[in-house]
Design an enzyme around this catalytic site. Structure first.
Site, mmCIF file in Angstrom:
data_model
loop_
_atom_site.group_PDB
_atom_site.id
_atom_site.type_symbol
_atom_site.label_atom_id
_atom_site.label_comp_id
_atom_site.label_asym_id
_atom_site.label_seq_id
_atom_site.Cartn_x
_atom_site.Cartn_y
_atom_site.Cartn_z
ATOM 1 N N SER A 74 0.916 -1.149 -0.012
ATOM 2 C CA SER A 74 0.125 -0.183 0.230
ATOM 3 C C SER A 74 0.750 1.259 -0.018
ATOM 4 O O SER A 74 1.728 1.188 -0.871
ATOM 5 C CB SER A 74 -0.989 -0.162 1.030
ATOM 6 O OG SER A 74 -1.811 1.094 1.157
ATOM 7 N N ASP A 127 -4.620 -5.356 5.463
ATOM 8 C CA ASP A 127 -4.994 -6.356 4.269
ATOM 9 C C ASP A 127 -3.689 -6.986 3.836
ATOM 10 O O ASP A 127 -2.653 -6.558 3.899
ATOM 11 C CB ASP A 127 -5.179 -5.264 3.069
ATOM 12 C CG ASP A 127 -5.631 -5.934 1.750
ATOM 13 O OD1 ASP A 127 -6.033 -6.803 1.624
ATOM 14 O OD2 ASP A 127 -5.142 -5.438 0.668
ATOM 15 N N HIS A 185 -2.177 -0.740 -3.386
ATOM 16 C CA HIS A 185 -3.396 0.037 -3.311
ATOM 17 C C HIS A 185 -3.051 1.484 -3.920
ATOM 18 O O HIS A 185 -2.377 2.042 -3.554
ATOM 19 C CB HIS A 185 -3.469 0.166 -1.839
ATOM 20 C CG HIS A 185 -3.831 -1.183 -1.190
ATOM 21 N ND1 HIS A 185 -3.753 -1.367 0.199
ATOM 22 C CD2 HIS A 185 -4.431 -2.405 -1.599
ATOM 23 C CE1 HIS A 185 -4.105 -2.491 0.598
ATOM 24 N NE2 HIS A 185 -4.738 -3.113 -0.420
#
Length: 363
Positions: free
Chosen positions: A175, A295, A202
Protein backbone atom coordinates in the site's frame (compact mmCIF):
# COMPACT_ATOMS: atom_id res chain seq x y z
CA UNK A 1 6.64 14.15 24.78
CA UNK A 2 4.48 14.73 21.69
CA UNK A 3 3.36 18.35 21.34
CA UNK A 4 0.32 17.32 19.31
CA UNK A 5 -2.33 15.43 21.25
CA UNK A 6 -4.44 12.76 19.50
CA UNK A 7 -7.41 15.18 19.50
CA UNK A 8 -5.54 18.17 18.08
CA UNK A 9 -6.18 18.95 14.40
CA UNK A 10 -3.36 18.09 12.01
CA UNK A 11 -1.76 21.14 10.42
CA UNK A 12 -1.81 21.28 6.62
CA UNK A 13 0.26 23.25 4.11
CA UNK A 14 -1.25 23.42 0.60
CA UNK A 15 1.00 23.94 -2.43
CA UNK A 16 -1.09 24.53 -5.59
CA UNK A 17 -0.65 27.13 -8.32
CA UNK A 18 -4.21 27.00 -9.66
CA UNK A 19 -6.34 29.49 -7.75
CA UNK A 20 -9.49 27.44 -8.33
CA UNK A 21 -7.97 24.19 -7.09
CA UNK A 22 -6.16 25.94 -4.26
CA UNK A 23 -9.45 27.28 -2.95
CA UNK A 24 -11.13 23.89 -3.39
CA UNK A 25 -8.42 22.27 -1.28
CA UNK A 26 -8.66 25.08 1.28
CA UNK A 27 -12.39 24.33 1.57
CA UNK A 28 -11.63 20.62 2.04
CA UNK A 29 -9.23 21.33 4.89
CA UNK A 30 -11.34 24.04 6.50
CA UNK A 31 -14.39 21.78 6.40
CA UNK A 32 -12.81 18.91 8.32
CA UNK A 33 -12.39 19.24 12.10
CA UNK A 34 -9.44 16.84 12.00
CA UNK A 35 -7.41 19.34 9.98
CA UNK A 36 -6.14 22.90 10.36
CA UNK A 37 -5.05 25.03 7.40
CA UNK A 38 -1.67 26.64 8.05
CA UNK A 39 -1.12 28.26 4.67
CA UNK A 40 -1.91 27.83 0.98
CA UNK A 41 0.84 28.89 -1.44
CA UNK A 42 1.33 28.97 -5.20
CA UNK A 43 4.98 27.93 -5.59
CA UNK A 44 7.46 25.37 -4.33
CA UNK A 45 9.85 28.16 -3.39
CA UNK A 46 7.25 29.64 -1.04
CA UNK A 47 6.63 26.22 0.47
CA UNK A 48 10.33 25.63 1.07
CA UNK A 49 10.56 28.96 2.92
CA UNK A 50 7.56 28.13 5.09
CA UNK A 51 8.19 24.49 5.99
CA UNK A 52 11.03 25.11 8.49
CA UNK A 53 9.04 27.88 10.18
CA UNK A 54 5.54 26.37 10.18
CA UNK A 55 6.53 22.71 10.54
CA UNK A 56 3.28 21.35 9.04
CA UNK A 57 2.07 17.86 9.93
CA UNK A 58 1.31 17.13 6.26
CA UNK A 59 1.75 18.85 2.89
CA UNK A 60 -0.65 18.72 -0.07
CA UNK A 61 1.69 19.08 -3.06
CA UNK A 62 0.92 19.79 -6.70
CA UNK A 63 3.41 18.52 -9.28
CA UNK A 64 3.20 21.11 -12.07
CA UNK A 65 4.25 24.36 -10.43
CA UNK A 66 5.88 27.54 -11.81
CA UNK A 67 9.61 27.58 -11.20
CA UNK A 68 10.65 24.57 -9.11
CA UNK A 69 8.24 21.69 -9.70
CA UNK A 70 6.63 19.59 -7.00
CA UNK A 71 8.98 16.69 -7.64
CA UNK A 72 12.09 18.69 -6.78
CA UNK A 73 10.26 20.34 -3.89
CA UNK A 74 9.45 16.90 -2.49
CA UNK A 75 13.12 15.91 -2.71
CA UNK A 76 14.24 19.10 -1.00
CA UNK A 77 11.71 18.83 1.82
CA UNK A 78 12.46 15.16 2.47
CA UNK A 79 16.20 15.85 2.47
CA UNK A 80 16.11 18.77 4.90
CA UNK A 81 12.78 18.87 6.78
CA UNK A 82 11.14 15.43 6.40
CA UNK A 83 7.36 15.88 6.33
CA UNK A 84 4.53 13.63 5.15
CA UNK A 85 3.68 14.71 1.60
CA UNK A 86 0.53 13.83 -0.36
CA UNK A 87 0.71 14.45 -4.10
CA UNK A 88 -2.55 15.90 -5.46
CA UNK A 89 -2.20 15.26 -9.17
CA UNK A 90 -4.01 15.49 -12.48
CA UNK A 91 -4.85 12.06 -13.88
CA UNK A 92 -4.62 12.90 -17.58
CA UNK A 93 -1.62 11.91 -19.64
CA UNK A 94 1.12 9.37 -19.16
CA UNK A 95 3.64 12.11 -18.34
CA UNK A 96 1.63 13.31 -15.33
CA UNK A 97 1.42 9.77 -13.99
CA UNK A 98 5.14 9.19 -14.59
CA UNK A 99 5.98 12.32 -12.62
CA UNK A 100 3.64 11.23 -9.82
CA UNK A 101 5.39 7.89 -9.58
CA UNK A 102 8.74 9.63 -9.43
CA UNK A 103 7.41 11.78 -6.61
CA UNK A 104 6.65 8.62 -4.65
CA UNK A 105 10.24 7.52 -5.20
CA UNK A 106 11.35 10.93 -3.93
CA UNK A 107 9.60 10.41 -0.63
CA UNK A 108 5.94 11.40 -1.07
CA UNK A 109 3.62 9.00 0.73
CA UNK A 110 0.68 8.84 -1.64
CA UNK A 111 -0.90 10.23 -4.80
CA UNK A 112 -4.54 11.31 -5.00
CA UNK A 113 -6.64 12.78 -7.76
CA UNK A 114 -7.31 16.51 -7.94
CA UNK A 115 -10.92 17.42 -7.12
CA UNK A 116 -12.99 18.73 -10.02
CA UNK A 117 -15.66 20.17 -7.73
CA UNK A 118 -17.19 19.74 -4.30
CA UNK A 119 -20.90 20.12 -5.00
CA UNK A 120 -23.50 17.45 -4.28
CA UNK A 121 -23.05 14.02 -2.71
CA UNK A 122 -20.23 13.07 -5.08
CA UNK A 123 -18.32 16.23 -4.20
CA UNK A 124 -18.80 15.61 -0.50
CA UNK A 125 -17.40 12.10 -0.90
CA UNK A 126 -14.37 13.46 -2.78
CA UNK A 127 -13.73 16.04 -0.07
CA UNK A 128 -14.04 13.41 2.65
CA UNK A 129 -11.57 11.14 0.81
CA UNK A 130 -8.97 13.88 0.40
CA UNK A 131 -9.31 15.03 4.01
CA UNK A 132 -9.03 11.48 5.31
CA UNK A 133 -5.93 10.85 3.23
CA UNK A 134 -4.28 14.01 4.56
CA UNK A 135 -5.24 13.11 8.13
CA UNK A 136 -3.94 9.54 7.90
CA UNK A 137 -0.68 10.50 6.22
CA UNK A 138 -0.06 13.29 8.71
CA UNK A 139 0.48 10.62 11.35
CA UNK A 140 3.10 8.66 9.41
CA UNK A 141 6.58 9.09 10.91
CA UNK A 142 9.09 10.14 8.26
CA UNK A 143 12.82 10.61 8.76
CA UNK A 144 15.78 11.75 6.72
CA UNK A 145 17.45 8.54 5.59
CA UNK A 146 18.49 6.41 2.61
CA UNK A 147 15.89 3.69 2.53
CA UNK A 148 17.72 1.61 -0.06
CA UNK A 149 21.13 1.72 1.58
CA UNK A 150 22.39 -1.74 2.49
CA UNK A 151 22.85 -1.90 6.24
CA UNK A 152 23.72 -4.65 8.71
CA UNK A 153 20.56 -6.54 9.58
CA UNK A 154 19.64 -9.12 12.16
CA UNK A 155 17.32 -11.71 10.68
CA UNK A 156 14.09 -12.33 12.54
CA UNK A 157 11.62 -15.20 12.57
CA UNK A 158 13.43 -17.57 10.22
CA UNK A 159 12.82 -21.27 9.93
CA UNK A 160 16.02 -23.18 10.77
CA UNK A 161 15.62 -25.77 8.03
CA UNK A 162 16.64 -26.21 4.39
CA UNK A 163 14.52 -24.40 1.83
CA UNK A 164 12.88 -27.45 0.30
CA UNK A 165 10.04 -25.60 -1.44
CA UNK A 166 9.94 -25.14 -5.19
CA UNK A 167 7.70 -22.11 -5.77
CA UNK A 168 5.66 -21.84 -8.95
CA UNK A 169 4.37 -18.29 -8.44
CA UNK A 170 5.44 -15.05 -6.74
CA UNK A 171 2.65 -12.87 -5.33
CA UNK A 172 3.33 -9.44 -3.83
CA UNK A 173 1.24 -6.68 -2.29
CA UNK A 174 1.78 -3.21 -0.85
CA UNK A 175 0.00 0.00 0.00
CA UNK A 176 1.62 3.30 1.05
CA UNK A 177 5.25 3.33 -0.09
CA UNK A 178 4.64 0.42 -2.43
CA UNK A 179 5.91 1.87 -5.74
CA UNK A 180 9.43 2.39 -4.38
CA UNK A 181 9.43 -1.02 -2.71
CA UNK A 182 8.19 -2.79 -5.83
CA UNK A 183 10.76 -0.99 -7.98
CA UNK A 184 13.56 -2.16 -5.68
CA UNK A 185 12.43 -5.75 -5.11
CA UNK A 186 11.39 -6.47 -8.71
CA UNK A 187 14.28 -4.38 -10.03
CA UNK A 188 16.68 -6.79 -8.32
CA UNK A 189 15.18 -9.75 -10.21
CA UNK A 190 16.64 -10.73 -13.63
CA UNK A 191 14.75 -10.53 -16.92
CA UNK A 192 14.78 -14.36 -17.10
CA UNK A 193 13.16 -14.78 -13.68
CA UNK A 194 11.56 -18.23 -13.68
CA UNK A 195 8.22 -17.47 -11.97
CA UNK A 196 5.04 -15.65 -12.97
CA UNK A 197 4.54 -12.59 -10.79
CA UNK A 198 1.24 -11.07 -9.66
CA UNK A 199 0.89 -7.98 -7.49
CA UNK A 200 -1.60 -5.71 -5.77
CA UNK A 201 -0.86 -2.04 -5.11
CA UNK A 202 -3.40 0.08 -3.25
CA UNK A 203 -3.77 3.14 -5.46
CA UNK A 204 -6.59 5.11 -7.06
CA UNK A 205 -8.02 3.61 -10.23
CA UNK A 206 -6.98 6.51 -12.52
CA UNK A 207 -3.31 5.97 -11.60
CA UNK A 208 -3.04 2.20 -12.07
CA UNK A 209 -2.28 2.13 -15.79
CA UNK A 210 0.39 4.77 -15.32
CA UNK A 211 1.81 2.91 -12.33
CA UNK A 212 2.16 -0.31 -14.35
CA UNK A 213 3.84 1.60 -17.20
CA UNK A 214 6.16 3.37 -14.74
CA UNK A 215 7.14 0.11 -13.06
CA UNK A 216 7.75 -1.49 -16.47
CA UNK A 217 10.35 1.21 -17.16
CA UNK A 218 12.16 0.61 -13.87
CA UNK A 219 12.54 -3.17 -13.80
CA UNK A 220 13.92 -5.75 -16.23
CA UNK A 221 10.77 -7.88 -16.12
CA UNK A 222 7.87 -6.92 -18.41
CA UNK A 223 5.06 -5.34 -16.39
CA UNK A 224 1.47 -4.85 -17.50
CA UNK A 225 -1.94 -4.07 -16.11
CA UNK A 226 -3.81 -7.36 -16.10
CA UNK A 227 -6.93 -8.07 -18.13
CA UNK A 228 -9.53 -10.68 -17.26
CA UNK A 229 -8.48 -14.14 -18.45
CA UNK A 230 -4.83 -13.24 -19.09
CA UNK A 231 -2.49 -16.22 -18.73
CA UNK A 232 0.22 -16.46 -16.10
CA UNK A 233 3.63 -16.50 -17.78
CA UNK A 234 7.10 -16.96 -16.36
CA UNK A 235 9.00 -13.73 -15.95
CA UNK A 236 5.96 -11.49 -16.50
CA UNK A 237 4.49 -9.17 -13.86
CA UNK A 238 0.71 -8.74 -13.85
CA UNK A 239 -0.65 -5.77 -11.89
CA UNK A 240 -4.18 -5.73 -10.50
CA UNK A 241 -6.24 -2.88 -11.99
CA UNK A 242 -7.86 -0.25 -9.84
CA UNK A 243 -11.14 -1.07 -8.11
CA UNK A 244 -11.21 -4.77 -9.11
CA UNK A 245 -10.12 -7.87 -7.19
CA UNK A 246 -7.59 -10.18 -8.86
CA UNK A 247 -7.35 -13.95 -8.35
CA UNK A 248 -5.49 -16.83 -9.99
CA UNK A 249 -7.31 -19.91 -11.23
CA UNK A 250 -6.35 -23.61 -11.53
CA UNK A 251 -6.34 -23.13 -15.31
CA UNK A 252 -3.32 -20.86 -15.01
CA UNK A 253 -5.08 -17.61 -15.82
CA UNK A 254 -5.97 -14.48 -13.89
CA UNK A 255 -9.56 -13.53 -13.11
CA UNK A 256 -10.96 -10.12 -12.16
CA UNK A 257 -13.93 -9.67 -9.86
CA UNK A 258 -16.22 -6.85 -8.75
CA UNK A 259 -17.01 -8.33 -5.35
CA UNK A 260 -17.28 -6.01 -2.37
CA UNK A 261 -14.07 -4.45 -1.00
CA UNK A 262 -12.27 -6.44 1.68
CA UNK A 263 -11.12 -4.34 4.65
CA UNK A 264 -12.00 -1.35 2.53
CA UNK A 265 -9.68 -2.42 -0.30
CA UNK A 266 -10.36 -3.39 -3.90
CA UNK A 267 -8.11 -4.81 -5.19
CA UNK A 268 -7.36 -6.71 -1.99
CA UNK A 269 -4.11 -8.41 -1.10
CA UNK A 270 -6.08 -10.89 0.99
CA UNK A 271 -8.16 -11.91 -2.02
CA UNK A 272 -5.09 -12.41 -4.22
CA UNK A 273 -3.01 -14.24 -1.60
CA UNK A 274 -5.91 -16.50 -0.63
CA UNK A 275 -6.42 -17.57 -4.26
CA UNK A 276 -2.69 -18.23 -4.61
CA UNK A 277 -2.82 -20.43 -1.50
CA UNK A 278 -5.81 -22.36 -2.86
CA UNK A 279 -4.34 -22.95 -6.32
CA UNK A 280 -0.61 -23.31 -5.66
CA UNK A 281 -0.54 -24.42 -2.02
CA UNK A 282 2.97 -25.28 -0.84
CA UNK A 283 4.39 -24.01 -4.14
CA UNK A 284 3.40 -20.42 -3.30
CA UNK A 285 5.76 -17.55 -2.52
CA UNK A 286 4.10 -14.49 -0.97
CA UNK A 287 5.63 -11.10 -0.17
CA UNK A 288 3.89 -8.36 1.84
CA UNK A 289 5.53 -4.94 1.66
CA UNK A 290 4.97 -1.54 3.23
CA UNK A 291 1.47 -0.29 3.88
CA UNK A 292 -1.13 0.87 6.38
CA UNK A 293 -3.76 -1.43 7.85
CA UNK A 294 -3.97 -5.22 7.78
CA UNK A 295 -4.83 -6.12 4.18
CA UNK A 296 -2.83 -9.17 3.13
CA UNK A 297 -2.35 -10.58 6.64
CA UNK A 298 -5.05 -13.24 6.39
CA UNK A 299 -4.10 -14.22 2.83
CA UNK A 300 -0.42 -14.41 3.67
CA UNK A 301 -1.30 -16.61 6.63
CA UNK A 302 -3.19 -18.92 4.28
CA UNK A 303 -0.13 -19.23 2.06
CA UNK A 304 2.02 -20.16 5.06
CA UNK A 305 -0.61 -22.58 6.38
CA UNK A 306 -0.65 -24.29 2.98
CA UNK A 307 3.10 -24.87 3.25
CA UNK A 308 4.18 -21.95 1.09
CA UNK A 309 6.84 -19.41 1.99
CA UNK A 310 6.07 -15.86 3.11
CA UNK A 311 8.23 -12.75 3.40
CA UNK A 312 7.36 -9.38 4.94
CA UNK A 313 9.27 -6.12 4.75
CA UNK A 314 11.13 -5.20 7.94
CA UNK A 315 10.34 -1.98 9.75
CA UNK A 316 13.88 -0.69 9.03
CA UNK A 317 12.86 0.09 5.43
CA UNK A 318 9.04 0.04 5.38
CA UNK A 319 7.54 3.49 4.93
CA UNK A 320 4.63 2.20 7.04
CA UNK A 321 5.09 -1.06 8.90
CA UNK A 322 1.36 -1.58 9.42
CA UNK A 323 0.64 -4.47 7.01
CA UNK A 324 3.94 -6.34 7.41
CA UNK A 325 3.96 -5.72 11.17
CA UNK A 326 0.45 -7.13 11.50
CA UNK A 327 1.54 -10.20 9.51
CA UNK A 328 4.46 -10.71 11.89
CA UNK A 329 2.20 -10.51 14.93
CA UNK A 330 -0.30 -12.93 13.38
CA UNK A 331 2.40 -15.51 12.64
CA UNK A 332 1.82 -15.20 8.89
CA UNK A 333 5.47 -14.36 8.09
CA UNK A 334 8.21 -16.91 7.69
CA UNK A 335 10.78 -14.12 7.62
CA UNK A 336 11.08 -10.34 7.95
CA UNK A 337 13.66 -8.67 5.71
CA UNK A 338 14.62 -5.12 4.73
CA UNK A 339 13.71 -4.16 1.19
CA UNK A 340 17.16 -4.71 -0.29
CA UNK A 341 17.42 -8.25 1.15
CA UNK A 342 14.16 -9.58 -0.27
CA UNK A 343 15.25 -10.33 -3.85
CA UNK A 344 18.53 -12.03 -2.75
CA UNK A 345 16.51 -14.18 -0.37
CA UNK A 346 14.17 -15.13 -3.20
CA UNK A 347 17.25 -16.26 -5.14
CA UNK A 348 18.22 -18.50 -2.23
CA UNK A 349 14.72 -19.94 -2.17
CA UNK A 350 14.81 -20.63 -5.91
CA UNK A 351 18.19 -22.33 -5.51
CA UNK A 352 17.00 -24.45 -2.58
CA UNK A 353 19.58 -22.79 -0.34
CA UNK A 354 19.95 -23.06 3.39
CA UNK A 355 18.09 -20.69 5.71
CA UNK A 356 20.30 -19.25 8.44
CA UNK A 357 19.62 -20.46 11.96
CA UNK A 358 17.41 -18.60 14.42
CA UNK A 359 20.52 -17.08 16.02
CA UNK A 360 19.86 -13.33 15.53
CA UNK A 361 23.46 -12.84 14.47
CA UNK A 362 23.38 -15.59 11.86
CA UNK A 363 23.23 -15.03 8.15
Amino acid sequence: MNDVTPLAPRRVLIVEDSAVLRHLLMRVVAGDPRLELLEAVETAEEALRLVPRLRPDVISMDICLPGMDGLEATRQIMAHFPTPIVIVSDTVGAQATQVSMNALRSGALSVIEKPQGLSGEAGAAVAQGIATQLYIMSQVPVIRRRLLQAEPFRHKGMWARPLDIRPRILALAASTGGPTAFARVLGDLPADFALPVVLVQHMGQPFMEGFAAWLDQHVALPVMLVQHGMKLERGRVLVAPGNRHMTVSPRGDVLLHDDAPVQGQRPSADVLFSSVARVFGADSLGVLLTGMGEDGVDGLGRIRAAGGYTIVEDRSTAVIHGMPGAAERAGAACISLPMHEIAPHIFRIMAGGQIPSTDPLAG
